[in-house]
Design an enzyme around this catalytic site. Structure first.
Site, short mmCIF file in Angstrom:
data_model
loop_
_atom_site.label_atom_id
_atom_site.label_comp_id
_atom_site.label_asym_id
_atom_site.label_seq_id
_atom_site.Cartn_x
_atom_site.Cartn_y
_atom_site.Cartn_z
CG ASN A 22 25.60 9.35 -41.83
OD1 ASN A 22 26.12 8.46 -42.50
ND2 ASN A 22 26.28 10.40 -41.36
NE ARG A 73 24.07 12.34 -19.84
CZ ARG A 73 24.29 13.24 -20.79
NH1 ARG A 73 23.77 13.07 -21.98
NH2 ARG A 73 25.04 14.30 -20.57
CG LEU A 101 22.89 7.19 -26.16
CD1 LEU A 101 23.02 5.90 -26.97
CD2 LEU A 101 21.48 7.75 -26.28
CG HIS A 117 33.57 8.78 -34.41
ND1 HIS A 117 33.09 9.84 -33.65
CD2 HIS A 117 34.91 8.93 -34.51
CE1 HIS A 117 34.13 10.61 -33.31
NE2 HIS A 117 35.22 10.08 -33.81
CG ASP A 149 31.46 0.18 -25.23
OD1 ASP A 149 31.55 1.44 -25.27
OD2 ASP A 149 32.45 -0.56 -25.31
CD GLU A 182 30.33 10.27 -41.60
OE1 GLU A 182 29.25 10.23 -41.00
OE2 GLU A 182 31.10 11.24 -41.53
C1 GAR Z 1 28.42 12.77 -39.28
O1 GAR Z 1 29.65 13.17 -39.86
C2 GAR Z 1 28.67 11.78 -38.16
O2 GAR Z 1 29.72 10.91 -38.41
C3 GAR Z 1 28.98 12.71 -37.03
O3 GAR Z 1 28.07 13.77 -37.17
C4 GAR Z 1 27.77 13.94 -38.55
C5 GAR Z 1 26.27 13.93 -38.72
O4 GAR Z 1 25.95 14.25 -40.04
N1 GAR Z 1 28.86 12.07 -35.76
C6 GAR Z 1 29.73 12.24 -34.76
O5 GAR Z 1 30.67 12.98 -34.83
C7 GAR Z 1 29.43 11.41 -33.53
N2 GAR Z 1 30.55 11.41 -32.64
P1 GAR Z 1 24.51 13.97 -40.60
O6 GAR Z 1 23.52 14.66 -39.64
O7 GAR Z 1 24.51 14.62 -41.95
O8 GAR Z 1 24.30 12.49 -40.65
#
Ligand code: GAR
Length: 210
Positions: A22, A73, A101, A117, A149, A182
């Site tokens: 992403n 954290r 976070l 997500h 949030d 995504e």
């Molecule tokens: C993605 O599918 C993203 O939507 C998910 O992790 C992957 C990261 O892929 N995130 C979550 O599940 C957050 N709850 P990437 O490192 O190739 O972007």
């Protein structure tokens, strides 16, 4: 909330933990002029050997690593906040950042943190959303970019993209097809936030009137 400015680019801070596809899609959008007035100020990870970090270094972008092990954290997030502020980050983009976070972090960037997500929220929050959706037998799947949030996978939705789930899919092929969406959705969401034409009204992210 006014993020856009004629005098200064909108600076993104990308947080990632893994392969960073992403992040790379966002970087491509910036490089190819599809996000005018936006630049990536810093790429930060909690995982020292995250492939996404290596990709950021190869693109010549500033990077930082804050390993969370053995720290609270709040301590960890205080370092993150300082780093993002030092790089004058306006908008934080969680791109596969697999760490919750702290409330302090969320308060430091109110309505200025986006997350992606891999499900059509509010369905299937939490981990392995694509597997959850496939196991549930959904006919339509997709992804969501939303403001962060204090609740998990809960904030105001900026962009969603949906795809049909054919009978030939397995969990793996479904996840791969969601990932394609995504990569489109995240740049679209950043464009909306950076453009200044949208505002949060209740739970809705809608075009400003007047
Ligand atoms: C993605 O599918 C993203 O939507 C998910 O992790 C992957 C990261 O892929 N995130 C979550 O599940 C957050 N709850 P990437 O490192 O190739 O972007």
């Amino acid at each position: 909330m006014e993020l856009a400015s004629k005098d200064r680019p909108l600076c993104l801070g990308i947080l990632l933990s893994g392969r960073g596809s992403n992040f790379k899609a966002i970087a491509r959008s910036v490089a190819e002029g599809r996000l005018p007035g936006v630049e990536i100020a810093v790429v930060v990870s909690n995982v020292a050997d995250a492939a996404g970090l290596e990709a950021a270094r190869n693109l010549g972008l500033p990077t930082a690593v804050f390993v969370s092990k053995g720290r609270t954290r709040a301590e960890h997030d205080a370092d993150l906040i300082a780093c993002l502020r030092a790089h004058r980050v306006d908008l934080v983009c969680l791109a596969g950042y697999m760490r919750l976070l702290s409330p302090e972090f969320i308060a430091a960037f109110p309505n200025r943190i986006l997350n992606i997500h891999p499900s059509l929220l509010p369905a299937f929050p939490g981990l392995e959303a694509q597997d959850q959706a496939f196991a549930y037998g959904v006919k339509i799947a997709g992804c969501t970019v939303h403001f962060v949030d204090e609740h998990l996978d809960h904030g105001v939705i900026v962009v969603q993209r949906a795809i049909p789930v054919p009978e030939s899919d397995d969990a793996h092929s479904l996840a791969a097809r969601i990932l394609v969406e995504e990569h489109i959705a995240y740049s679209e969401a950043i464009r909306r936030v950076a453009g200044g034409e949208y505002e949060i009204r209740g739970r809705r992210y809608v075009k400003r009137v007047g």
